[in-house]
Structure formats: C-alpha cells, structure tokens
Design an enzyme around this catalytic site. Structure first.
Site, short mmCIF file in Angstrom:
data_model
loop_
_atom_site.label_atom_id
_atom_site.label_comp_id
_atom_site.label_asym_id
_atom_site.label_seq_id
_atom_site.Cartn_x
_atom_site.Cartn_y
_atom_site.Cartn_z
N SER A 136 0.87 -1.17 0.00
CA SER A 136 0.00 0.00 0.00
C SER A 136 0.91 1.23 0.00
O SER A 136 1.72 1.40 0.90
CB SER A 136 -0.88 -0.05 1.25
OG SER A 136 -1.66 1.11 1.38
N LYS A 162 -1.09 -0.90 -4.33
CA LYS A 162 -2.31 -0.16 -3.99
C LYS A 162 -1.93 1.29 -3.72
O LYS A 162 -1.12 1.56 -2.82
CB LYS A 162 -2.96 -0.81 -2.76
CG LYS A 162 -4.11 -0.04 -2.14
CD LYS A 162 -4.79 -0.89 -1.06
CE LYS A 162 -4.98 -0.11 0.23
NZ LYS A 162 -5.67 -0.89 1.28
N LYS A 164 -2.81 5.04 -2.51
CA LYS A 164 -3.76 5.87 -1.77
C LYS A 164 -4.12 7.05 -2.65
O LYS A 164 -3.22 7.69 -3.22
CB LYS A 164 -3.11 6.34 -0.46
CG LYS A 164 -2.91 5.21 0.54
CD LYS A 164 -4.26 4.69 1.06
CE LYS A 164 -4.07 3.69 2.18
NZ LYS A 164 -5.37 3.22 2.72
N ASP A 189 -7.12 3.09 -3.10
CA ASP A 189 -7.89 3.16 -1.85
C ASP A 189 -8.04 4.63 -1.48
O ASP A 189 -7.05 5.34 -1.33
CB ASP A 189 -7.14 2.40 -0.75
CG ASP A 189 -7.92 2.33 0.57
OD1 ASP A 189 -9.05 2.85 0.63
OD2 ASP A 189 -7.38 1.76 1.54
N GLU A 215 -11.11 0.90 -3.70
CA GLU A 215 -11.48 0.61 -2.31
C GLU A 215 -12.05 1.84 -1.62
O GLU A 215 -11.44 2.92 -1.66
CB GLU A 215 -10.21 0.12 -1.57
CG GLU A 215 -10.42 -0.23 -0.10
CD GLU A 215 -9.15 -0.88 0.49
OE1 GLU A 215 -8.29 -1.34 -0.28
OE2 GLU A 215 -9.04 -0.91 1.73
N ASP A 240 -14.05 -1.46 2.85
CA ASP A 240 -13.18 -1.61 4.02
C ASP A 240 -13.96 -1.05 5.22
O ASP A 240 -14.68 -1.81 5.90
CB ASP A 240 -11.85 -0.86 3.74
CG ASP A 240 -10.86 -0.84 4.89
OD1 ASP A 240 -11.22 -1.24 6.01
OD2 ASP A 240 -9.71 -0.40 4.70
N LYS A 264 -10.18 -6.68 7.98
CA LYS A 264 -9.16 -6.29 8.96
C LYS A 264 -9.61 -6.80 10.31
O LYS A 264 -10.74 -6.54 10.74
CB LYS A 264 -9.02 -4.76 9.00
CG LYS A 264 -8.28 -4.19 7.79
CD LYS A 264 -8.10 -2.71 7.94
CE LYS A 264 -7.49 -2.13 6.68
NZ LYS A 264 -7.68 -0.68 6.61
N GLY A 292 -4.32 -4.38 6.15
CA GLY A 292 -3.39 -4.10 7.24
C GLY A 292 -3.59 -2.70 7.80
O GLY A 292 -4.26 -1.87 7.19
O1 OSB Z 1 -7.37 1.72 4.45
O2 OSB Z 1 -6.14 0.00 4.19
C1 OSB Z 1 -6.34 1.10 4.72
C2 OSB Z 1 -3.33 1.94 6.94
C3 OSB Z 1 -3.92 2.67 7.91
C4 OSB Z 1 -5.28 2.91 7.85
C5 OSB Z 1 -6.04 2.43 6.78
C6 OSB Z 1 -5.43 1.66 5.79
C7 OSB Z 1 -4.04 1.46 5.86
C8 OSB Z 1 -3.28 0.74 4.84
C9 OSB Z 1 -2.01 0.07 5.29
O3 OSB Z 1 -3.56 0.76 3.66
C10 OSB Z 1 -1.76 -1.24 4.67
C11 OSB Z 1 -0.65 -1.97 5.38
O4 OSB Z 1 -0.68 -2.12 6.64
O5 OSB Z 1 0.27 -2.40 4.70
MG MG Z 2 -8.64 0.69 3.07
#
Ligand code: OSB
Ligand code: MG
Length: 371
Positions: A136, A162, A164, A189, A215, A240, A264, A292
């Site tokens: 991510s 992925k 952001k 995401d 996402e 999510d 999660k 994660g």
């Molecule tokens: O939306 O997936 C998410 C981290 C903090 C809060 C929300 C998210 C995330 C990540 C981290 O995308 C993914 C990872 O731990 O590798």
């Molecule tokens: Mg997410």
C-alpha cells in the site's frame, strides 16, 4: 487454563517513511500491545490497531486503553473460562470497541496455540504455507516521487500496488504510474475521501487507467453510492470501513455494493469474525483479502496466519517488515519471497519470537493487571 497476568503496553515505533492517506500523515505509530500470561508460564501477544486519532474509525489508543483496563481485561482475569471463544461470546453484547476486543482475542489465540504446540493457522482451520501480498503506497510529495517509489517496490518484488488516492491526487498519479508500468496490477484506496456525486468521474479514471480495484471511495455509511459505482464496473469495488459485522456485510451484499471484501481483524472485532465474514463473502462469489493497519510484526503475524486460510484469495496488504519499521518487534522479520509472497511461520502460536528488548525500547507506558 488460568491466567496469571495481563500486561498492556503503549508503544511508539517510527515508520521508515511517512505514510500519507486522505486522513493525513503518519510518521510513527503509537499503539497498544497486550501480553497475556497463563499460570503454567505460557504467554500470548495481541496488538491493538486503534490509532492516536479517531480518523479511520471512532476508536483510539485512549478509548481502547479505557475499555481494556476498565472492562475487558478485569472481566477476563475474573472469568471461569478465559478461553478466546468464551471471551468472544461474553463480549458480543457490548457495542463497538472492536479493535480493543480484537487485541484480546488475538492474544488469547496466540496463548492457546502456544499451549497446544500449533501455529495459529492450524487453530483457525489450516491453510497455505505462503500468502500472496502487495504493498500500500501512501500519497507522495509529487508524481515523479510516486513513480520512483512504485519502481522501488517493484524492484523489491511486489507484484500488486495499492495507491492511496483522494480528490486532487488521482488522475495525474494514475496516468504517470500506468505509463511507467503498463502491466502493473494496480489498486486504489480513497479511505472515504470522495463525495457520492463523483461516481461517474471515478468510474471514468479507474477504467481509463486499468485500475483493478477501487477501495472505499465514499463514506462508510454510503452503501448505495458504492452500489452505483459497482454497477457495470470493469473493476472491483472493495469495501473496508463500511463492513464492521455480519449485518453490515449482508446489507452491502444485498445492495450489490461490493465485489471485493477487505477483512481487517481490528475493524471487525477479531480473527474469527473476520474469517466468518470472508466465508460469507465467498459464498456470494465475492473474493476476500486481508488488509493491514501498519502493524508491527506481532499484529502482522496474526494477519499472516489469518490470510493463509482458503477463504482469502486476493493478495493481502501485508508487506515485509522493512516496508514499515527499521527495527521490528519480532524475529525473524517478515521478508518478501518469490512470487510476491510472505511465508507463514511454522512454530507454535504466532511462530515468531517477540523481542522483549525491542518492546522495552519502544515502550512509553505499561500497566499490569492480575486476577
Ligand atoms: O485503508 O487499508 C487502509 C493503513 C492505515 C489505515 C487504513 C489503511 C491502511 C493501509 C495500510 O492501507 C496497509 C498496510 O498495513 O500495509
Ligand atoms: Mg482501506
């Protein structure tokens, strides 16, 4: 089994680089770590994924600490049956506080698995030796920096990226990344950053740049808007934040609002609920995968065991230790293996050694409760 002590530490671990999402920037992670000890001298660890501020969900380090020290841990230490299944049953009637509950269930599961001499994977029903993972990638200072960042992850061996995104950080970054890496499996995401009026705009850029999965673009309660985006989409729509329990998943499936499920452990209140939700999704032909929350090696080990179960088929957001922290809390650290995979530890419980010396270095506060 009888419990002897519950230790709740507050830790702070600096991230190797800042992680920026539509919520803001994280430079280090402050979180709670639970260590349970049984009278026969075994122990189990659980990590709480609640963060300092209530941005991803309403839970925080402080709210989780209050619930753990004031409610969940005292009642666990008093309980006739301190097993993980009994804990889940006893706390089901209490609303919310899912990240706090998940910390206890995971610690108990680790303890029970160690006492049984089995990996957590086996306690949950058994699964694969290796799991497929991706990475991510946070919002970067500018587009060239993003293309370079993605390039370094690809060189390291990650096959699924992925990104952001948020309004203002979507089309230009996607165009540049797609141009640089034409065959890359690309997910995005948004962590709820878009107004529901942007369904058509998101559909247009996600299609144009070959995004495989979008996402949580809209607010957690905006189920119908996700359904409008998913209708006739060439990409999967993943939920999510919207999915926190069985009813929220059932309603979203009925509204055809998701074609992929991010599970999660913290968000849904524990690994067993997470597994049940994944199985429910798969029954509706919706693939599931493990997300994660920038966990240390302890939370990540729990996630890796869960992700190894057959219900999870898409690559997880679980990267190697060095993507998150310079000094992880476990030994050996998680590394990326062939085919963008991470190995599931084979030993009892988490299957990795928790480095108490690293825990002490990261510790900001510690409380121990006894029966
Ligand atoms: O939306 O997936 C998410 C981290 C903090 C809060 C929300 C998210 C995330 C990540 C981290 O995308 C993914 C990872 O731990 O590798
Ligand atoms: Mg997410």
């Amino acid at each position: 089994m009888r419990l002897r002590a519950a230790r709740l530490d507050e830790l702070e671990l600096p991230l190797v680089e800042p992680f920026e999402t539509s919520f803001g920037v994280e430079r280090s992670r402050r979180f709670l770590l639970l260590r349970l000890e049984s009278r026969d001298g075994e122990f189990g660890y659980g990590e709480c994924v609640a963060s300092t501020e209530p941005l991803y969900s309403s839970e925080t380090v402080e709210s989780a600490r209050t619930m753990l020290l004031g409610h969940f841990l005292p009642s666990l230490l008093r309980a006739q049956d301190p097993s993980s299944t009994a804990f889940v049953a006893r706390t089901q009637r209490f609303r919310g506080n899912r990240m706090a509950k998940a910390a206890v269930e995971t610690a108990l599961l680790d303890l029970e698995a160690r006492r049984a001499g089995q990996p957590i994977q086996a306690m949950l029903g058994g699964g694969r030796r290796r799991i497929e993972v991706g990475v991510s990638v946070g919002i970067q200072a500018n587009v060239p920096a993003l293309v370079a960042r993605v390039g370094r992850y690809l060189e390291a061996g990650y096959r699924r990226i992925k990104l952001k995104v948020r309004p203002g950080w979507d089309t230009a970054p996607l165009r540049a990344v797609r141009r640089a890496y034409p065959d890359l499996e690309l997910w995005v995401d948004a962590n709820q950053a878009y107004p529901v009026a942007s369904v058509e705009r998101i559909r247009s850029w996600a299609t144009r740049y070959g995004v495989a999965q979008v996402e949580q673009p809209f607010a957690e309660r905006a189920i119908r808007a996700h359904g409008r985006l998913a209708a006739h989409a060439k990409f999967r729509v993943c939920l999510d934040e919207s999915i926190v329990d069985r009813p929220s998943l059932d309603d979203a499936i009925e509204a055809r609002a998701l074609t992929s499920l991010n599970v999660k452990v913290g968000r849904v209140g524990g690994p067993r609920v997470g597994l049940a939700l994944a199985r429910r999704a798969v029954g509706a032909r919706i693939p599931a995968w493990v997300g994660g929350m920038l966990e240390s090696g302890i939370g990540r080990a729990h996630n890796v065991h869960l992700a190894s179960l057959p219900a999870f088929t898409l690559p997880a957001d679980l990267s190697a230790s060095d993507r998150y922290y310079r000094e992880d809390l476990v030994e050996p650290p998680f590394t990326l293996g062939p085919g963008s995979t991470i190995e599931v530890p084979r030993g009892a419980g988490l299957g990795v050694t928790v480095l108490e010396s690293a825990v002490r270095r990261a510790r900001r506060d510690s409380r121990t409760l006894r029966p």
